[in-house]
Design an enzyme around this catalytic site. Sequence first.
Site, PDB file in Angstrom:
ATOM      1  CB  SER A   7      -7.338 -38.242 136.529  1.00 24.50           C
ATOM      2  OG  SER A   7      -7.835 -37.692 137.731  1.00 24.50           O
ATOM      3  CG  HIS A  32      -6.049 -34.335 134.757  1.00 23.05           C
ATOM      4  ND1 HIS A  32      -6.132 -33.250 133.914  1.00 23.05           N
ATOM      5  CD2 HIS A  32      -7.255 -34.404 135.388  1.00 23.05           C
ATOM      6  CE1 HIS A  32      -7.332 -32.688 134.029  1.00 23.05           C
ATOM      7  NE2 HIS A  32      -8.040 -33.375 134.923  1.00 23.05           N
ATOM      8  CG  ASP A  34      -9.287 -34.182 138.298  1.00 20.99           C
ATOM      9  OD1 ASP A  34      -9.563 -33.341 137.424  1.00 20.99           O
ATOM     10  OD2 ASP A  34      -9.079 -35.383 138.052  1.00 20.99           O
ATOM     11  CG  MET A  36     -12.940 -31.860 142.515  1.00 23.84           C
ATOM     12  SD  MET A  36     -13.858 -33.395 142.569  1.00 23.84           S
ATOM     13  CE  MET A  36     -13.235 -34.202 141.097  1.00 23.84           C
ATOM     14  CG  HIS A  65      -9.785 -30.087 135.669  1.00 24.03           C
ATOM     15  ND1 HIS A  65     -10.531 -31.220 135.444  1.00 24.03           N
ATOM     16  CD2 HIS A  65     -10.641 -29.043 135.508  1.00 24.03           C
ATOM     17  CE1 HIS A  65     -11.783 -30.874 135.164  1.00 24.03           C
ATOM     18  NE2 HIS A  65     -11.881 -29.558 135.203  1.00 24.03           N
ATOM     19  CG  MET A  67     -13.403 -29.365 138.364  1.00 21.85           C
ATOM     20  SD  MET A  67     -13.420 -31.160 138.494  1.00 21.85           S
ATOM     21  CE  MET A  67     -11.688 -31.451 138.773  1.00 21.85           C
ATOM     22  CG  MET A 136     -15.386 -31.034 132.142  1.00 24.72           C
ATOM     23  SD  MET A 136     -13.980 -31.923 132.817  1.00 24.72           S
ATOM     24  CE  MET A 136     -14.782 -33.300 133.652  1.00 24.72           C
ATOM     25  N   GLY A 141     -16.667 -33.551 138.812  1.00 23.77           N
ATOM     26  CA  GLY A 141     -16.956 -33.836 140.218  1.00 23.77           C
ATOM     27  C   GLY A 141     -16.544 -35.207 140.696  1.00 23.77           C
ATOM     28  CG  PHE A 142     -18.331 -37.648 141.716  1.00 24.44           C
ATOM     29  CD1 PHE A 142     -18.051 -37.983 143.038  1.00 24.44           C
ATOM     30  CD2 PHE A 142     -19.292 -36.677 141.453  1.00 24.44           C
ATOM     31  CE1 PHE A 142     -18.724 -37.360 144.076  1.00 24.44           C
ATOM     32  CE2 PHE A 142     -19.970 -36.048 142.497  1.00 24.44           C
ATOM     33  CZ  PHE A 142     -19.695 -36.397 143.807  1.00 24.44           C
ATOM     34  N   GLY A 143     -14.676 -39.199 139.551  1.00 23.77           N
ATOM     35  CA  GLY A 143     -14.088 -40.144 138.621  1.00 23.77           C
ATOM     36  C   GLY A 143     -15.055 -41.297 138.396  1.00 23.77           C
ATOM     37  N   GLY A 144     -14.760 -42.124 137.411  1.00 14.71           N
ATOM     38  CA  GLY A 144     -15.514 -43.357 137.202  1.00 14.71           C
ATOM     39  C   GLY A 144     -16.886 -43.204 136.572  1.00 14.71           C
ATOM     40  CG  ASP A 174     -11.098 -34.688 132.835  1.00 16.38           C
ATOM     41  OD1 ASP A 174     -11.134 -35.878 133.168  1.00 16.38           O
ATOM     42  OD2 ASP A 174     -10.889 -33.747 133.631  1.00 16.38           O
ATOM     43  N   GLY A 175     -12.940 -37.446 131.261  1.00 14.20           N
ATOM     44  CA  GLY A 175     -14.103 -38.121 131.816  1.00 14.20           C
ATOM     45  C   GLY A 175     -14.523 -39.335 131.017  1.00 14.20           C
ATOM     46  N   GLY A 176     -14.451 -40.498 131.646  1.00 15.67           N
ATOM     47  CA  GLY A 176     -14.930 -41.719 131.002  1.00 15.67           C
ATOM     48  C   GLY A 176     -14.053 -42.209 129.864  1.00 15.67           C
ATOM     49  N   GLY A 196      -8.644 -41.529 134.534  1.00 21.78           N
ATOM     50  CA  GLY A 196      -8.450 -41.833 135.949  1.00 21.78           C
ATOM     51  C   GLY A 196      -8.630 -43.300 136.226  1.00 21.78           C
ATOM     52  CB  SER A 197     -11.671 -45.314 136.928  1.00 19.29           C
ATOM     53  OG  SER A 197     -12.422 -44.652 135.938  1.00 19.29           O
TER      54      SER A 197
END
Length: 214
Positions: A7, A32, A34, A36, A65, A67, A136, A141-144, A174-176, A196-197
């Site tokens: 991401s 990816h 994102d 928003m 993606h 949002m 999700m 809304g947020f990475g990390g 997607d996420g974590g 992402g992170s």
Amino acid sequence: MKLIAPSVLSADFGHLEQDLQMINRSDADWLHIDVMDGVFVPNISFGFPVMEPMRKYCTKPLDVHLMIVHPEKYVERFCDAGAWSVGFHLEAVDDPLPILDLIKAKGVRTCLTINPDIDVKRLVPYLDKVDMVLLMSVFAGFGGQKFIPETMDKIRFIREEIDKRGLKTLIEIDGGVNTENAAGLFAAGADVLVAGSAVFGAKDPEEAIRKMKR
Ligand code: DX5
Ligand code: ZN
């Protein structure tokens, strides 16, 4: 399938070209993207002017993606901006079907997404109408953020629904996502992992991508 989609949200936007060249060299399958709007999610990322250089410098397919509220207003522009796939949130719209048709008419792959608080069963009627579903594993809304473990059962559920219909619909998570949980996510039935992170925050991002694919 075992695909990795870093991401770009976690990239260094001051040195975007460098980060995109790293992605080009790497084993990443897609990039990816994102988007928003500050309304559907409590954060604003970037839009078309930033996607243009991504298209220009990135050799990997762009997995968009959205949002945003009213995705029907913008999906065609994202297709024209060079998206390889365009996804939007089921809970952001009344009827996803006409919006999916707008994307399909552009010859672009479709994706329907849900946040963690949306019942995964709501995706079932659309499994044969999209190329991909995105679950999700954090709130958009947020990475990390930290991976929500309940996602595992949802992956298994949707994998079974896809397989029993003999469909080719991909499952994206997607996420974590990180080098620790990637193997388990693929084993549960995921096809595409967004990270992402765990990629851009890694000392050796290319190695992190390789590790997630193993
Ligand atoms: C969150 C975005 C994600 C995010 C993932 O709203 O949809 O794609 O960038 O970031 P990590 O991998 O850091 O959780
Ligand atoms: Zn995303």
